[in-house]
Motif scaffolding. Sequence first.
Motif, short mmCIF file in Angstrom:
data_model
loop_
_atom_site.label_atom_id
_atom_site.label_comp_id
_atom_site.label_asym_id
_atom_site.label_seq_id
_atom_site.Cartn_x
_atom_site.Cartn_y
_atom_site.Cartn_z
N ARG A 37 0.82 -1.21 0.00
CA ARG A 37 0.00 0.00 0.00
C ARG A 37 0.85 1.26 0.00
O ARG A 37 0.36 2.35 -0.28
N ALA A 38 2.14 1.09 0.34
CA ALA A 38 3.03 2.26 0.36
C ALA A 38 3.56 2.61 -1.02
O ALA A 38 4.15 3.68 -1.21
N ARG A 39 3.34 1.73 -2.00
CA ARG A 39 3.88 1.98 -3.34
C ARG A 39 3.25 3.22 -3.96
O ARG A 39 2.05 3.42 -3.89
N GLY A 40 4.08 4.04 -4.54
CA GLY A 40 3.61 5.28 -5.13
C GLY A 40 3.77 6.47 -4.21
O GLY A 40 3.65 7.61 -4.65
N GLY A 41 4.06 6.22 -2.93
CA GLY A 41 4.20 7.31 -1.98
C GLY A 41 5.52 8.05 -2.12
O GLY A 41 5.58 9.26 -1.98
N ARG A 156 -6.81 -12.15 -10.12
CA ARG A 156 -6.56 -11.87 -8.71
C ARG A 156 -6.62 -10.37 -8.44
O ARG A 156 -7.17 -9.93 -7.42
N ALA A 157 -6.03 -9.57 -9.34
CA ALA A 157 -6.06 -8.12 -9.16
C ALA A 157 -7.49 -7.59 -9.16
O ALA A 157 -7.85 -6.71 -8.37
N ALA A 158 -8.33 -8.14 -10.06
CA ALA A 158 -9.73 -7.72 -10.13
C ALA A 158 -10.46 -8.10 -8.84
O ALA A 158 -11.26 -7.32 -8.30
N ALA A 159 -10.19 -9.32 -8.36
CA ALA A 159 -10.83 -9.76 -7.12
C ALA A 159 -10.37 -8.91 -5.94
O ALA A 159 -11.19 -8.54 -5.07
N GLN A 160 -9.07 -8.59 -5.90
CA GLN A 160 -8.55 -7.77 -4.82
C GLN A 160 -9.15 -6.37 -4.86
O GLN A 160 -9.45 -5.78 -3.80
N GLN A 161 -9.37 -5.83 -6.06
CA GLN A 161 -9.98 -4.51 -6.18
C GLN A 161 -11.40 -4.52 -5.65
O GLN A 161 -11.85 -3.59 -4.99
N ARG A 162 -12.13 -5.61 -5.93
CA ARG A 162 -13.50 -5.72 -5.41
C ARG A 162 -13.49 -5.79 -3.88
O ARG A 162 -14.33 -5.18 -3.22
N ILE A 163 -12.52 -6.53 -3.32
CA ILE A 163 -12.42 -6.60 -1.86
C ILE A 163 -12.11 -5.23 -1.29
O ILE A 163 -12.70 -4.81 -0.29
N ASN A 164 -11.18 -4.50 -1.94
CA ASN A 164 -10.85 -3.15 -1.47
C ASN A 164 -12.07 -2.24 -1.53
O ASN A 164 -12.29 -1.43 -0.62
N ASP A 167 -14.41 -3.14 1.31
CA ASP A 167 -13.87 -2.65 2.58
C ASP A 167 -14.08 -1.14 2.71
O ASP A 167 -14.45 -0.65 3.79
N GLU A 168 -13.86 -0.42 1.61
CA GLU A 168 -14.03 1.03 1.66
C GLU A 168 -15.48 1.41 1.87
O GLU A 168 -15.80 2.30 2.68
N LEU A 169 -16.39 0.73 1.17
CA LEU A 169 -17.81 1.01 1.35
C LEU A 169 -18.27 0.66 2.76
O LEU A 169 -19.12 1.35 3.35
N THR A 170 -17.73 -0.42 3.31
CA THR A 170 -18.08 -0.80 4.68
C THR A 170 -17.67 0.28 5.67
O THR A 170 -18.43 0.63 6.58
N GLN A 171 -16.46 0.83 5.49
CA GLN A 171 -15.99 1.89 6.37
C GLN A 171 -16.84 3.15 6.23
O GLN A 171 -17.20 3.79 7.23
N VAL A 172 -17.19 3.49 4.99
CA VAL A 172 -18.02 4.67 4.76
C VAL A 172 -19.39 4.50 5.41
O VAL A 172 -19.92 5.42 6.04
N LEU A 173 -19.96 3.32 5.24
CA LEU A 173 -21.27 3.05 5.82
C LEU A 173 -21.23 3.12 7.34
O LEU A 173 -22.09 3.74 7.97
N ALA A 174 -20.20 2.51 7.92
CA ALA A 174 -20.09 2.52 9.38
C ALA A 174 -19.91 3.94 9.91
O ALA A 174 -20.53 4.33 10.91
N GLN A 175 -19.05 4.72 9.25
CA GLN A 175 -18.82 6.09 9.70
C GLN A 175 -20.06 6.95 9.49
O GLN A 175 -20.41 7.78 10.33
N GLY A 176 -20.73 6.74 8.34
CA GLY A 176 -21.93 7.53 8.06
C GLY A 176 -23.04 7.27 9.05
O GLY A 176 -23.70 8.20 9.53
#
Length: 203
Positions: A37-41, A156-164, A167-176
């Motif tokens: 996740r640090a790649r590109g930083g 695998r990359a496509a599946a990982q993107q769906r998981i990401n 996860d992001e939608l879950t966090q948004v929903l919980a915070q909202g």
Amino acid sequence: VKRKMLTLVPGNRIDEHDIGSDGDVHIIGPAELLEPRARGGRTLDRLAFATGYPSGRYTEPGDIIVCTSPRFAVHLDQLGTSVVAYPARVIRVPDPHTTGLVPELIALFLAQSAPGRRPGRAIRSGLPISHWQLPVVSPDLVPEITGALRDLLVRRAAAQQRINDVDELTQVLAQGLGRGNLTMTTRSTTPVITTLAKEALHG
């Protein structure tokens, strides 16, 4: 290496003062290998790299980037044009179709076998890179093996993107819901929840 079936390319020694976050060249070192996740930083300015590091080297598509310190890690660079930072280094296969060395297969094999990883409770580190064993296949099978592995990596990359995304939608929903920015009704279903989360995510 002696038979020139592959080459080992040392990482670039980069001055910390030249590293930024808004350059056009990505840096890949132990930090990025150990934490994807640090790649590109961390980045470099291309002109500054060209003038400040006349012996500097960019990665090429298919380069296998490895490090053994502080821990073992491996990454297949599909695109190239990155800068590998020391002590990470590159395993480069000039011609898989004549050597039978498939970069995708080598990267997966090293990730699973982890020859450079220190054994549990061991004082010394793992095997030095000169003692690593790499898989060699029949050159006739290289196109089929490469195609199959690339297809699996894309899946695998496509599946990982769906998981990401989930996860992001879950966090948004919980915070909202926690902050009162989102509300639920008794007839809400999963699609409705997803729509609400997406709306919150995009503004």
